[in-house]
Design an enzyme around this catalytic site. Structure first.
Site, PDB file in Angstrom:
ATOM      1  N   HIS A 132      17.672  55.736  93.621  1.00  0.00           N
ATOM      2  CA  HIS A 132      18.397  54.608  93.525  1.00  0.00           C
ATOM      3  C   HIS A 132      19.014  54.575  94.947  1.00  0.00           C
ATOM      4  O   HIS A 132      19.676  54.747  95.891  1.00  0.00           O
ATOM      5  CB  HIS A 132      20.063  54.388  93.092  1.00  0.00           C
TER       6      HIS A 132
ATOM      7  N   CYS B 267      26.760  47.475  76.552  1.00  0.00           N
ATOM      8  CA  CYS B 267      25.491  48.191  76.588  1.00  0.00           C
ATOM      9  C   CYS B 267      24.631  47.890  76.810  1.00  0.00           C
ATOM     10  O   CYS B 267      23.526  48.489  76.775  1.00  0.00           O
ATOM     11  CB  CYS B 267      25.347  49.244  74.825  1.00  0.00           C
TER      12      CYS B 267
ATOM     13  N   MET C 213      25.959  59.018  80.208  1.00  0.00           N
ATOM     14  CA  MET C 213      26.690  57.330  79.306  1.00  0.00           C
ATOM     15  C   MET C 213      27.863  58.197  79.485  1.00  0.00           C
ATOM     16  O   MET C 213      28.673  58.744  78.769  1.00  0.00           O
ATOM     17  CB  MET C 213      25.837  57.909  78.038  1.00  0.00           C
TER      18      MET C 213
ATOM     19  N   HIS D 269      12.812  49.911  89.616  1.00  0.00           N
ATOM     20  CA  HIS D 269      14.088  48.933  89.299  1.00  0.00           C
ATOM     21  C   HIS D 269      14.068  48.181  90.735  1.00  0.00           C
ATOM     22  O   HIS D 269      13.907  47.510  90.971  1.00  0.00           O
ATOM     23  CB  HIS D 269      15.216  49.947  89.854  1.00  0.00           C
TER      24      HIS D 269
ATOM     25  N   CYS E 195      22.031  48.268  80.397  1.00  0.00           N
ATOM     26  CA  CYS E 195      21.542  49.830  80.339  1.00  0.00           C
ATOM     27  C   CYS E 195      20.258  49.852  79.057  1.00  0.00           C
ATOM     28  O   CYS E 195      19.612  50.432  79.568  1.00  0.00           O
ATOM     29  CB  CYS E 195      22.853  51.243  80.843  1.00  0.00           C
ATOM     30  N   HIS E 196      20.997  49.863  77.924  1.00  0.00           N
ATOM     31  CA  HIS E 196      19.888  49.657  77.563  1.00  0.00           C
ATOM     32  C   HIS E 196      19.060  48.519  76.612  1.00  0.00           C
ATOM     33  O   HIS E 196      18.180  48.677  75.737  1.00  0.00           O
ATOM     34  CB  HIS E 196      20.982  50.602  75.232  1.00  0.00           C
TER      35      HIS E 196
END
Length: 569
Positions: free
Chosen positions: A395, A73, A114, A353, A76-77
């Site tokens: 992206h 996790c 998710m 990013h 991403c978080h």
């Protein structure tokens, strides 16, 4: 356990989403791994935390949940759960949502990306409940990583004075490819002329990128475990000549490119701790560490975990251009005097990013992915040139530069969150009415795209869709004629051509050879299945070669030496 329909109603009623959530049927470990999970941080380094209002956990349960969070996790978080690619999971949010909501979200995922951890089979119901309880506690924080820690890992395997003074092998270095073998913790150097593996080199875990020094001699790779390998391509057999661990989790590495400063310094940016380090360009000795914690753009709130994403070297000034993900700031770090270092901070947009140069290499275009924007930095004038609104979660990788027949020079990005490919005008001198605007939008196969690619000698624009949930789309690519976008796209069945048998076989990252007449694709299978590189003739769009050597374990990123050295994309 809440059923899928009940989950959709519960989420919508809380105002979190308007789209109906459906269980994901095609999300696999390789997909979420590419998005930034697992974290390479050792979960044991973070202490147990108890939080009022959160369900009780035993020490054993907390330790198990902590390990799962760091593995699945955190990428991403965020380690501190402030969010980036994934939503924030701070306790004010998780405790308010409550157990039923959290269990449903973990079980069935969301349309926004998710993963569906229960219905995919990755978690059982007991694990789902454990993780729901865990994220209602304050996040435990790993230790810092300073100069002494780095120097303890630093190793000069072969000193500069003992390295070759000329190339000692017969490889055509300009057409050599550095290929990430993600789960093997290796890279493969593949000869672009013969399509044969020249050398396998042990590296850090899950190499994120390969970058070439300005000279074209040294290859720098960085793993997600923050291990940097400096590889000398002149040796009889290319090998690591220096290495260093610069933190606990990382993504970016680069070398100085300004005239007179070529390869004098290397730089690496880390996710944890949030910082970057400038190193000696021949030995990787750490020289200067700079933390990135600070205030966000816009609301100007303090953020404790602003991770360093893309880094590029300016050709206009002796500077590195550094994306700080969560704060939305782009730093211009001048390396002329490290003892009196000057850093210019440019406010852009949150969740910076990846990105790349326009064709002139004056303007750096970079995705603020969860803000749905592209920020443009003028490296010559050292300021923010523009913020461009684009589609859902851009992206671009490094993007794609070409001449649009109607709009002139453009740079292209695809998106994770929608099917569009958008072209942004990049020529303010000769096409001022087109500059820094989306001048063309076309639809590809679907969302889930990670990379677009073209070449100055090609008429094709290639678009992958590696993270799309449908196998027919994630296992193929779309290709457009850049002179005739109205004709739509052709679909090529790359994974089918690879003929690998079972597995998810996601097709990712087009990369050209030095001549621009071949484009290479990774067919990225799971670690226990066969993977391959598929080589396509760029002119005919026909299969040319399948490289299916058994040593190609989970290949992902591919970097041609010449194109990477000279920013050809």
């Amino acid at each position: 356990m809440i059923k899928p329909l009940a989950f959709a109603v519960a989420i919508t009623s809380m105002g979190v989403m308007t789209a109906q959530a459906q269980p994901h049927k095609n999300v696999d470990e390789s997909a979420v791994a590419y998005e930034g999970t697992p974290s390479s941080i050792d979960a044991a380094s973070a202490k147990v935390v108890r939080t009022p209002g959160a369900p009780d956990l035993t020490d054993e349960e907390f330790a198990r949940a902590k390990q799962i969070y760091f593995e699945r996790c955190a990428g991403c978080h965020g380690v501190l759960r402030k969010g980036a690619t994934g939503k924030p999971l701070t306790t004010d949010i998780t405790q308010e949502r409550g157990m039923d909501y959290l269990k449903a979200l973990i079980s069935f995922g969301s349309p926004a990306g998710m993963p569906n951890w229960l219905t995919s089979g990755d978690f059982d119901e007991e694990t789902v409940e454990l993780m729901a309880k865990y994220i209602m506690h304050e996040p435990p924080q790993p230790p810092e990583f300073g100069l002494a820690d780095m120097k303890a890992t630093w190793e000069v395997v072969i000193p500069p004075e003992k390295r070759p003074t000329k190339q000692m092998n017969k490889l055509n270095l300009e057409n050599l490819f550095s290929v990430t073998l993600r789960d093997a913790g290796e890279i493969a150097l593949i000869d672009g002329d013969t399509h044969e593996i020249a050398k396998i080199i042990k590296t850090g875990y899950a190499v994120h990128i390969s970058r070439m020094g300005a000279s074209g001699r040294y290859l720098f790779v960085i793993g997600r475990d923050a291990l940097v390998n400096m590889i000398d391509l002149w040796m009889k057999e290319p090998e690591t000549v220096a290495k260093i661990k610069v933190g606990m989790e990382a993504r970016s590495v680069e070398t100085s490119k300004f005239k007179g400063w070529e390869d004098k310094y290397a730089i690496a940016g880390t996710y944890w701790p949030p910082q970057f380090v400038i190193m000696d360009g021949e030995t990787l000795e750490p020289k200067k560490i700079v933390g990135t914690r600070g205030m966000t753009v816009g609301d100007q709130e303090y953020h404790p975990e602003p991770r360093v994403a893309a880094i590029v070297a300016s050709h206009a000034h002796p500077e590195f251009i550094i994306n700080v993900k969560e704060t939305g700031k782009i730093l211009l770090a001048n390396y002329e005097d490290l003892d009196n270092m000057t850093i210019t901070s440019i406010d852009a947009a949150k969740y910076l990013h990846d990105g790349g140069w326009d064709a002139s290499m004056r303007y750096f275009l970079t995705a603020a992915n969860n803000s749905d924007k592209i920020a443009v930095v003028d490296a010559q004038d050292r300021n923010l040139e523009a913020i461009v609104d684009v589609g859902k979660i851009p992206h671009p990788g490094r993007g794609a530069n070409f001449i649009d027949p109607e709009h002139g020079p453009v740079w292209a990005t695809s998106h994770l969150g929608d099917p569009t490919i958008q072209l942004i005008g990049t020529d303010p001198k000769n096409h001022p009415d087109k500059a820094w605007k989306v001048v063309r939008t076309v639809n590809g196969q679907g969302g889930g795209s990670l990379f677009v690619k073209t070449h100055p000698k090609s008429r094709n624009l290639w678009v992958d869709t590696a993270l799309h949930p449908l196998e027919s789309i994630s296992q193929s690519v779309a290709v457009f004629d850049i002179n005739n976008f109205d004709a739509g796209y052709e679909v090529l069945p790359i994974a089918e051509w690879a003929n690998l048998g079972e597995g998810p076989k996601r097709v990712v990252q087009p990369e050209y050879n030095v001549k621009g007449d071949e484009v290479w694709f990774s067919v990225w299978n799971t670690q226990d299945k066969k993977s391959a590189i598929v080589v396509v003739d760029d002119k005919t769009r026909k299969l040319k070669k399948v490289i299916d050597d058994e040593r190609l374990v989970t290949p992902t990123g591919k970097f041609n030496v010449y194109n990477t050295q000279h920013d050809v994309y």
